[in-house]
Design an enzyme around this catalytic site. Sequence first.
Site, mmCIF file in Angstrom:
data_model
loop_
_atom_site.group_PDB
_atom_site.id
_atom_site.type_symbol
_atom_site.label_atom_id
_atom_site.label_comp_id
_atom_site.label_asym_id
_atom_site.label_seq_id
_atom_site.Cartn_x
_atom_site.Cartn_y
_atom_site.Cartn_z
ATOM 1 N N ASN A 123 55.058 50.630 31.876
ATOM 2 C CA ASN A 123 54.462 51.793 32.726
ATOM 3 C C ASN A 123 55.059 51.623 34.034
ATOM 4 O OD1 ASN A 123 52.658 53.314 34.280
ATOM 5 N ND2 ASN A 123 50.951 51.395 34.232
ATOM 6 N N LYS A 135 54.691 53.671 36.557
ATOM 7 C CA LYS A 135 53.944 53.963 37.764
ATOM 8 C C LYS A 135 54.776 54.879 38.391
ATOM 9 C CE LYS A 135 51.255 49.700 37.135
ATOM 10 N NZ LYS A 135 50.573 48.683 37.648
ATOM 11 N N HIS A 148 44.024 54.441 33.405
ATOM 12 C CA HIS A 148 44.580 53.261 34.004
ATOM 13 C C HIS A 148 43.590 52.855 34.921
ATOM 14 C CE1 HIS A 148 47.049 50.628 36.241
ATOM 15 N NE2 HIS A 148 47.867 50.218 35.054
ATOM 16 N N GLU A 203 44.135 52.143 37.781
ATOM 17 C CA GLU A 203 44.677 52.516 39.043
ATOM 18 C C GLU A 203 44.124 54.157 39.147
ATOM 19 O OE1 GLU A 203 48.904 51.966 38.820
ATOM 20 O OE2 GLU A 203 48.180 49.615 39.342
ATOM 21 N N GLU A 251 43.282 45.563 30.689
ATOM 22 C CA GLU A 251 44.060 45.067 31.710
ATOM 23 C C GLU A 251 42.913 44.705 32.794
ATOM 24 O OE1 GLU A 251 48.015 47.206 31.635
ATOM 25 O OE2 GLU A 251 46.451 48.262 32.612
ATOM 26 N N GLY A 286 49.796 43.590 38.988
ATOM 27 C CA GLY A 286 50.668 43.710 40.208
ATOM 28 C C GLY A 286 50.309 42.284 41.012
ATOM 29 N N SER A 328 50.424 41.611 34.960
ATOM 30 C CA SER A 328 51.811 40.494 35.452
ATOM 31 C C SER A 328 52.290 39.999 34.188
ATOM 32 C CB SER A 328 50.950 39.491 36.446
ATOM 33 O OG SER A 328 50.475 40.195 37.342
#
Length: 263
Positions: free
Chosen positions: A10, A12, A96, A98, A168, A174, A214
């Site tokens: 991904n 991003k 996702h 985010e 996730e 991250g 991560s």
Amino acid sequence: MSRRPMMAANWKMNKTVREAQEYTAALLPRAADAKEVDVAVLVPFTCLHEVARMAEDTVVTAGAQNFYYEDSGAYTGEVSVPMLLDVGAGAVIVGHSERRETFCETDDLVARKTKRAIEAGLLPIVCVGETKEERDAGDMWDKVSGQVRRVMEEFEDADGESIVFAYEPIWAIGTGDTATPEDAQDAIGKIRDLLREAADRDFADTVRILYGGSVKPENAAEIMAQQDIDGALVGGASLEVASFVELVEAAQNAVTPSEQTED
Ligand code: PGA
């Protein structure tokens, strides 16, 4: 592991077209060596066409990170499923964290988008996961099971190969703060049990559930060794092609450890 593992990058909001070309050119021959692994790169819209063109007829699937469920119309700034298919996308990330957190995507929207992708034959990688506060309050399973159930409400005869889930935990994304392999297995095992109820045994046994948060070369083998974890959705460690290749190799190694040792 009977399910075919998947290693998904991904990117991003990273990489220009030139950077994407260099990465893809380096990835393709290495990914071809990992015969037992499905490799996907989920890239920004601006480089999707080029990555999909380069990856055509290879083992690598190019995909997007988002779309809107309507096919066309007055939706400024959005991209539809037919547009993704037109440029050669084979997969797409849906929901996702985010997007859920920063762009206010709801469980309903995620479910509608997932349904639309499946109808069109685009593989949705549907993300679910809890925040740190929810985990600390003991609400992890309420949150995650609610997200999974809402997606599954859209299906009658669900085919386990038409969708991928990614667990996730938001606090692990991250942050360098990976869930322990046991915690990841625990959550993913529960998701599989829930899918057995929400769909059926065949669906639950076939569907792939990835871990994300991560993942890096140092922890990939341990994560891949867990019974219910079928691969990873990787952000930071997928940006450098060398470390993503190591992750693809870790996934391959989880399937055929003996061959790798003989090498
Ligand atoms: P990370 O991101 O690997 O950088 O934690 C994973 C993701 O957001 O999909």
